[in-house]
Design a protein around this motif. Structure first.
Motif, PDB file in Angstrom:
ATOM      1  N   LYS A   1     -10.294 -14.838 -68.374  1.00  0.00           N
ATOM      2  CA  LYS A   1     -11.533 -15.588 -68.598  1.00  0.00           C
ATOM      3  C   LYS A   1     -12.313 -15.011 -69.786  1.00  0.00           C
ATOM      4  O   LYS A   1     -11.843 -15.102 -70.895  1.00  0.00           O
ATOM      5  CB  LYS A   1     -12.359 -15.603 -67.307  1.00  0.00           C
ATOM      6  CG  LYS A   1     -11.536 -15.909 -66.036  1.00  0.00           C
ATOM      7  CD  LYS A   1     -11.048 -17.340 -65.974  1.00  0.00           C
ATOM      8  CE  LYS A   1      -9.934 -17.555 -64.955  1.00  0.00           C
ATOM      9  NZ  LYS A   1     -10.229 -17.109 -63.583  1.00  0.00           N
TER      10      LYS A   1
ATOM     11  N   ASN B   1     -18.185 -18.516 -56.957  1.00  0.00           N
ATOM     12  CA  ASN B   1     -17.674 -19.579 -57.801  1.00  0.00           C
ATOM     13  C   ASN B   1     -17.224 -20.707 -56.881  1.00  0.00           C
ATOM     14  O   ASN B   1     -16.289 -20.481 -56.128  1.00  0.00           O
ATOM     15  CB  ASN B   1     -16.508 -18.965 -58.601  1.00  0.00           C
ATOM     16  CG  ASN B   1     -15.779 -19.951 -59.485  1.00  0.00           C
ATOM     17  OD1 ASN B   1     -16.108 -21.131 -59.530  1.00  0.00           O
ATOM     18  ND2 ASN B   1     -14.762 -19.469 -60.156  1.00  0.00           N
TER      19      ASN B   1
ATOM     20  N   SER C   1      -9.965 -10.917 -63.523  1.00  0.00           N
ATOM     21  CA  SER C   1      -9.091 -11.833 -64.231  1.00  0.00           C
ATOM     22  C   SER C   1      -9.526 -11.724 -65.680  1.00  0.00           C
ATOM     23  O   SER C   1     -10.584 -12.243 -66.059  1.00  0.00           O
ATOM     24  CB  SER C   1      -9.263 -13.261 -63.713  1.00  0.00           C
ATOM     25  OG  SER C   1      -8.637 -14.145 -64.631  1.00  0.00           O
TER      26      SER C   1
ATOM     27  N   ILE D   1      -5.325  -8.644 -57.702  1.00  0.00           N
ATOM     28  CA  ILE D   1      -5.869  -8.713 -56.336  1.00  0.00           C
ATOM     29  C   ILE D   1      -4.747  -8.514 -55.313  1.00  0.00           C
ATOM     30  O   ILE D   1      -4.894  -7.768 -54.334  1.00  0.00           O
ATOM     31  CB  ILE D   1      -6.612 -10.052 -56.126  1.00  0.00           C
ATOM     32  CG1 ILE D   1      -7.814 -10.134 -57.082  1.00  0.00           C
ATOM     33  CG2 ILE D   1      -7.080 -10.186 -54.670  1.00  0.00           C
ATOM     34  CD1 ILE D   1      -8.424 -11.513 -57.204  1.00  0.00           C
TER      35      ILE D   1
ATOM     36  N   SER E   1      -1.861 -11.044 -64.246  1.00  0.00           N
ATOM     37  CA  SER E   1      -2.882 -12.064 -63.989  1.00  0.00           C
ATOM     38  C   SER E   1      -3.939 -11.465 -63.066  1.00  0.00           C
ATOM     39  O   SER E   1      -3.715 -10.389 -62.483  1.00  0.00           O
ATOM     40  CB  SER E   1      -2.255 -13.294 -63.315  1.00  0.00           C
ATOM     41  OG  SER E   1      -1.795 -12.945 -62.011  1.00  0.00           O
ATOM     42  N   GLY E   2      -5.037 -12.170 -62.922  1.00  0.00           N
ATOM     43  CA  GLY E   2      -6.051 -11.727 -61.962  1.00  0.00           C
ATOM     44  C   GLY E   2      -5.486 -11.729 -60.549  1.00  0.00           C
ATOM     45  O   GLY E   2      -5.750 -10.812 -59.755  1.00  0.00           O
ATOM     46  N   MET E   3      -4.686 -12.742 -60.219  1.00  0.00           N
ATOM     47  CA  MET E   3      -4.093 -12.807 -58.879  1.00  0.00           C
ATOM     48  C   MET E   3      -3.165 -11.626 -58.634  1.00  0.00           C
ATOM     49  O   MET E   3      -3.110 -11.084 -57.531  1.00  0.00           O
ATOM     50  CB  MET E   3      -3.344 -14.133 -58.670  1.00  0.00           C
ATOM     51  CG  MET E   3      -4.228 -15.365 -58.523  1.00  0.00           C
ATOM     52  SD  MET E   3      -5.689 -15.150 -57.473  1.00  0.00           S
ATOM     53  CE  MET E   3      -4.958 -14.656 -55.932  1.00  0.00           C
TER      54      MET E   3
HETATM   55  C1  LIG Z   1      -9.475 -16.926 -62.415  1.00  0.00           C
HETATM   56  C2  LIG Z   1      -9.962 -15.983 -61.415  1.00  0.00           C
HETATM   57  C3  LIG Z   1      -9.071 -15.194 -60.666  1.00  0.00           C
HETATM   58  C4  LIG Z   1      -7.562 -15.313 -60.811  1.00  0.00           C
HETATM   59  O1  LIG Z   1      -7.164 -14.860 -62.063  1.00  0.00           O
HETATM   60  P1  LIG Z   1      -5.846 -15.415 -62.836  1.00  0.00           P
HETATM   61  O2  LIG Z   1      -5.898 -14.644 -64.097  1.00  0.00           O
HETATM   62  O3  LIG Z   1      -6.004 -16.881 -62.989  1.00  0.00           O
HETATM   63  O4  LIG Z   1      -4.692 -15.060 -61.958  1.00  0.00           O
HETATM   64  C5  LIG Z   1      -9.590 -14.316 -59.750  1.00  0.00           C
HETATM   65  N1  LIG Z   1     -10.919 -14.210 -59.563  1.00  0.00           N
HETATM   66  C6  LIG Z   1     -11.809 -14.943 -60.265  1.00  0.00           C
HETATM   67  C7  LIG Z   1     -13.265 -14.779 -60.012  1.00  0.00           C
HETATM   68  C8  LIG Z   1     -11.367 -15.859 -61.211  1.00  0.00           C
HETATM   69  O5  LIG Z   1     -12.248 -16.603 -61.885  1.00  0.00           O
END
Ligand SMILES: *Cc1c(COP(=O)(O)O)cnc(C)c1O
Length: 413
Positions: free
Chosen positions: A205, A155, A202, A87, A82-84
């Protein structure tokens, strides 16, 4: 080197493996077998290349990593669940107890929570500064600052920070600049060209683009010299891994230990999304621009915030960074929570959901959802008021999108 659209389809895969499969197969294997114990021992010792276990690396995911690295002009990439996870891996890979993060305020709420709450439990402190003030980043540097973190489009405030000037602050202090490029994607912007050291995404999106998988990515742009950095354990890897020392440190320790690997099926979904990313981003941006222009003119709606509008304070930067496009997301104000809820409930085509970059136009009420846990004062400071609606412009025909908003707005007036 081929152009972006071509690389997004071809890079990292030439079909010579897997019987000539023209699209990348899903390698649904948790582990990889060896006919000789000595060969496996060499792979474990890093003496020869090979797969061991999908938590560490997987052939489908490897193609996605090569492609994302190529599209971001990077030197390498690690794909995450995931994006999290991306990070969190970067932060855990760079920081230890007592270290500090400097992050821009008005970033993704999940990242704020990770920094301010979760990492705080491990003795890592974060100072949030004004994204539009490179001076504030410089003023907050200490000898324990381990990373500077910004997003290319904030955001939901849609602020576009001055990546070049913030990267100069980072360079001067010899601290890596990490840029979350989720909102722009490499189709609009490659932060490495403006000084970013690490890019995170992430891929859930716009890169996936269809709302069918969760994923993330970490790309090393090659701008930071790990050999000369303040990270002894990463510098020690430079002898063997060279410029890839940071990614090697993640792959062989942090990422491996945290267990946030991508599922091969999700990597396949991301590869499929990448193939059409450039075309889709063009449509997301043009639909967002047309919807923003309509909302600006609509009575009863105000504070339309979209960097592609000529009166927006970030218009010039959007032109320069994103080639004249403003991204796929905008916000507007309906005047009150009741009116915002009324519009959201009245929309038929646009869906009320917590995602961006889907084919469906998506709306959400940030104050009662993404930022509901934030104290009211902090929400105000971030510009998230009760009447705000965030819109991710989808890929539908723009006439239908505008008509949908017109009917929903009319229904509450
Ligand atoms: C959604 C999002 C994340 C987190 O990503 P996930 O895939 O939901 O874990 C991090 N940064 C931004 C800018 C996002 O829009």
């Amino acid at each position: 080197m081929t152009k972006f659209e071509t690389s997004a389809i071809h890079s990292g895969w030439n079909g010579t493996a897997a019987g000539g499969a023209a699209s990348v197969p899903v390698y649904r294997a948790s582990s990889y077998q060896y006919d000789r114990a000595a060969k496996m021992a060499d792979v474990f010792a890093g003496k020869s290349a090979g797969y061991i276990y999908t938590r560490i690396a997987n052939p489908t995911t490897t193609v996605l990593e090569a492609r994302l690295s190529h599209l971001e002009d990077g030197i390498g990439c690690i794909v995450t669940a995931s994006g999290m996870a991306a990070i969190a891996s970067v932060a855990m890979g760079l920081l230890r107890a007592g270290d500090q993060i400097i992050a821009s305020s008005g970033i993704f709420a999940g990242t704020v929570s990770l920094f301010a709450h979760t990492l705080d439990r491990f003795g890592i402190k974060t100072v949030f500064v004004n994204a539009d003030s490179p001076e504030e980043f410089a003023e907050n540097v200490t000898d324990r600052t381990g990373l500077i973190f910004i997003e290319t489009i904030g955001n939901p405030q849609m602020n576009i920070p001055d990546v070049e000037r913030i990267s100069q602050v980072a360079r001067q202090a010899n601290i890596p600049l990490v840029v979350d490029n989720t909102a722009a994607t490499p189709a609009l912007f490659r932060p490495g060209q403006f000084g970013a050291d690490v890019v995170v995404h992430s891929t859930t999106k716009f890169i996936n683009g269809h709302g069918t998988a969760i994923g993330g990515a970490i790309i090393d742009t090659g701008n930071y010299s790990w050999a000369k950095g303040n990270f002894a354990d990463i510098a020690r890897r430079c002898g063997k891994a060279g410029a890839l020392a940071f990614l090697s440190h993640l792959r062989n320790q942090i990422y491996r230990d945290l267990g946030g690997c991508a599922s091969p099926g999700d990597s396949f979904a991301m590869l499929q999304g990448l193939e059409t990313l450039a075309m889709r981003m063009d449509r997301h941006c043009s639909n967002a621009a047309k919807l923003a222009a309509y909302l600006v003119e609509r009575k009863g709606i105000d504070r339309v915030t979209y960097p592609g509008l000529s009166h927006n304070q970030f218009y010039r930067r959007a032109e320069r960074y994103f080639g004249g496009r403003g991204g796929g997301v905008l916000t507007f104000n309906a005047g009150s929570r009741d009116k915002a809820f009324g519009i959201i409930d009245g929309l038929q085509t646009a869906k009320n959901l917590a995602n961006l970059g889907t084919p469906q136009t998506a709306v959400i009420h940030p104050a009662s959802t993404l930022f509901a846990d934030f104290p009211a004062a902090q929400r105000r400071q971030l510009g998230i008021d009760e009447g705000m609606i965030r819109v991710s412009a989808g890929l539908e025909n723009i006439d239908d999108i505008i008509n949908d908003f017109e009917l929903a707005i009319k229904s509450i007036m």
